[in-house]
Design a protein around this motif. Structure first.
Motif, short mmCIF file in Angstrom:
data_model
loop_
_atom_site.label_atom_id
_atom_site.label_comp_id
_atom_site.label_asym_id
_atom_site.label_seq_id
_atom_site.Cartn_x
_atom_site.Cartn_y
_atom_site.Cartn_z
N ARG A 124 0.90 -1.14 -0.26
CA ARG A 124 0.35 0.48 0.55
C ARG A 124 0.74 1.04 -0.39
NH1 ARG A 124 -3.75 1.76 4.89
NH2 ARG A 124 -4.56 4.24 3.97
N ARG A 128 1.22 3.97 -3.30
CA ARG A 128 0.16 5.54 -2.61
C ARG A 128 1.59 6.29 -3.29
NH1 ARG A 128 -2.27 6.61 3.29
NH2 ARG A 128 -4.42 6.16 2.47
N ARG A 129 3.18 5.54 -2.85
CA ARG A 129 4.75 7.08 -3.33
C ARG A 129 4.19 6.67 -5.01
NH1 ARG A 129 9.11 3.92 -1.46
NH2 ARG A 129 7.42 2.75 0.65
N ALA A 131 1.82 6.96 -7.00
CA ALA A 131 0.73 7.82 -7.11
C ALA A 131 1.20 9.02 -7.02
CB ALA A 131 -0.87 6.94 -6.67
N ALA A 134 -1.51 13.02 -2.80
CA ALA A 134 -2.96 13.33 -3.99
C ALA A 134 -3.37 14.56 -3.55
CB ALA A 134 -3.34 12.54 -1.91
#
Length: 167
Positions: A124, A128-129, A131, A134
């Motif tokens: 996970r 996230r890294r 992507a 945010a």
């Protein structure tokens, strides 16, 4: 042709009976109920020579000794738990193919789950890294400009000197 049809059936019968060859006839108990109980117990006891094989399937001399010892305890009237306790006291917890749950074996039971959870958390984090950062979910509403701020804005944009709103 008819003789060839019997060969696969014979091979299958021998393959299914192969584990039964480990227990010798002189080891078997006369009482079928006690023998069945001894067989069920010996399926849970590890051969200390073969490691990941139960004593019922092993041909090792130590496995034979363990089978005889187990049957002696069954004939003596010990319960299944008493037989296992006797073997664990004599050979250690390793003799059981399915170790009992306890403080010293908790890592065996929970270790795989903990490793899986840690792996999922790491995956996970990596996802996230990759992507990137945010985007904000909703932009914050802007506060209305005061008259002083509007005058300063006109001055910065150069509209204040011309004295008009439009160009």
């Amino acid at each position: 042709m008819r003789g060839f049809a019997r060969i696969p059936a014979l091979a299958l019968a021998l393959a299914l009976a192969a584990p039964a060859f480990a227990v010798q006839p002189d080891e078997m108990l006369d009482d079928p109920a006690l023998e069945a109980r001894a067989r069920a117990l010996s399926k849970d006891v590890r051969c200390l020579v073969c490691r990941n094989e139960n004593i019922d399937d092993s041909n090792a001399p130590l496995a034979r000794d363990l089978r005889i010892l187990l049957r002696e305890r069954v004939v003596a009237g010990d319960s299944d738990a008493e037989v296992k306790d006797f073997l664990v006291a004599r050979y250690g917890e390793f003799v059981l193919l399915r170790p009992r749950f306890g403080a010293h074996t908790a890592i065996l039971w929970f270790g795989p789950l903990a490793a899986l959870g840690l792996g999922l958390l790491m995956a996970r984090g990596i996802m996230r890294r990759r992507a990137g950062p945010a985007a904000p979910e909703t932009p914050e509403p802007e506060a209305p400009l005061s008259e002083e701020d509007r005058a300063r804005l006109r001055e910065l944009l150069g509209d204040g000197e011309e004295g008009g709103k439009g160009a």
